[in-house]
Design a protein around this motif. Structure first.
Motif, short mmCIF file in Angstrom:
data_model
loop_
_atom_site.label_atom_id
_atom_site.label_comp_id
_atom_site.label_asym_id
_atom_site.label_seq_id
_atom_site.Cartn_x
_atom_site.Cartn_y
_atom_site.Cartn_z
N UNK A 43 4.87 -57.48 102.13
CA UNK A 43 4.05 -57.52 100.92
C UNK A 43 2.58 -57.73 101.28
N UNK A 44 2.33 -58.64 102.21
CA UNK A 44 0.94 -58.90 102.61
C UNK A 44 0.29 -57.65 103.17
N UNK A 45 1.02 -56.89 103.99
CA UNK A 45 0.47 -55.66 104.56
C UNK A 45 0.30 -54.58 103.49
N UNK A 46 1.24 -54.50 102.58
CA UNK A 46 1.20 -53.45 101.56
C UNK A 46 0.12 -53.65 100.51
N UNK A 47 -0.26 -54.90 100.28
CA UNK A 47 -1.25 -55.18 99.23
C UNK A 47 -2.48 -55.90 99.76
N UNK A 48 -2.71 -55.84 101.06
CA UNK A 48 -3.85 -56.52 101.66
C UNK A 48 -5.14 -56.06 100.98
N UNK A 49 -6.07 -56.93 100.76
CA UNK A 49 -6.12 -58.35 101.10
C UNK A 49 -5.67 -59.27 99.96
N UNK A 50 -4.94 -58.75 99.00
CA UNK A 50 -4.54 -59.54 97.83
C UNK A 50 -3.41 -60.51 98.16
N UNK A 51 -3.35 -61.64 97.46
CA UNK A 51 -2.31 -62.64 97.75
C UNK A 51 -0.93 -62.18 97.29
N UNK A 52 0.09 -62.67 97.98
CA UNK A 52 1.46 -62.33 97.59
C UNK A 52 1.94 -63.25 96.46
N UNK A 66 -8.75 -69.20 91.59
CA UNK A 66 -8.24 -68.19 92.53
C UNK A 66 -7.15 -67.35 91.87
N UNK A 67 -6.30 -67.99 91.08
CA UNK A 67 -5.26 -67.27 90.36
C UNK A 67 -5.88 -66.27 89.39
N UNK A 68 -6.87 -66.71 88.64
CA UNK A 68 -7.53 -65.84 87.67
C UNK A 68 -8.21 -64.65 88.35
N UNK A 69 -8.87 -64.89 89.48
CA UNK A 69 -9.52 -63.79 90.21
C UNK A 69 -8.49 -62.78 90.71
N UNK A 70 -7.35 -63.27 91.19
CA UNK A 70 -6.34 -62.38 91.76
C UNK A 70 -5.61 -61.58 90.69
N UNK A 71 -5.49 -62.13 89.50
CA UNK A 71 -4.69 -61.48 88.45
C UNK A 71 -5.49 -60.58 87.52
N UNK A 77 -4.04 -52.52 94.01
CA UNK A 77 -3.54 -51.23 94.49
C UNK A 77 -2.72 -51.42 95.77
N UNK A 78 -1.69 -50.62 95.91
CA UNK A 78 -0.85 -50.68 97.11
C UNK A 78 -1.53 -49.85 98.20
#
Length: 173
Positions: A43-52, A66-71, A77-78
């Motif tokens: 998952x980390x590789x597929x969606x880098x640099x986004x958190x899993x 951090x949650x708000x920024x990520x969501x 994008x994959x």
């Protein structure tokens, strides 16, 4: 999943500011990371640099910015296709004891695939096994990830083929 603050070892009077800010992650039988987190690096590789998902779950409790920024504004994008291939056993019998439960050539082929990242074999040499019927009877699993979806799909199909013909080393009397 729930985050709890537990009493310190010395009792409630022994609480420090650091302990008040340190969460304790408590599992409740519905692990978002699953399978001891085997899939997380895919998952980390597929969606880098986004958190899993695990990182997001923790951030939802302890790091709202951090949650708000990520969501926002939505899923990332994959950048690579990732798959976990569970190794199916389709025959009942005794696995070979000497040399391990897998044919070395088949395992080496899997490890040479362009999408290969890691594997784990669950069955032990000499085990008597039945056909896979659920998540407790898989023979193992393989992590696959590749920026090219077609390559990842082809590697997945090859591992599936080896599960049915060539991966498992059966004891022959």
């Amino acid at each position: 999943m729930e985050v709890k603050l537990l009493p310190p070892p010395g009792g409630p009077d022994d609480i420090t500011d650091v302990q008040l800010l340190t969460p304790c992650l408590v599992e409740v039988g519905a692990r978002c990371h699953g399978a001891e987190g085997f899939w997380m690096s895919v998952c980390d590789e597929g969606y880098a640099p986004h958190p899993n998902q695990e990182r997001l779950s923790l951030d939802a409790y302890v790091n709202t910015p951090a949650f708000d920024r990520a969501c926002f504004p939505g899923p990332p994008p994959r950048v690579a296709s990732g798959k976990i291939k569970y190794l199916i056993i389709d025959t009942a019998g005794a696995l070979r004891n000497e040399g391990g439960p897998c044919h070395a050539e088949a395992l080496e082929e899997i490890m040479s695939l362009a999408s290969y990242r890691a594997h784990e074999i669950f069955v032990i040499p000499g085990a008597i096994v039945g056909p896979t019927i659920d998540c407790f009877s898989w023979g193992g699993c393989v992590k696959l990830c590749n920026a090219d979806d077609a390559v990842c799909d082809a590697d997945y199909a090859r591992v599936e083929e080896l599960c049915h013909n060539g991966l498992w080393a059966w004891y022959e009397s």
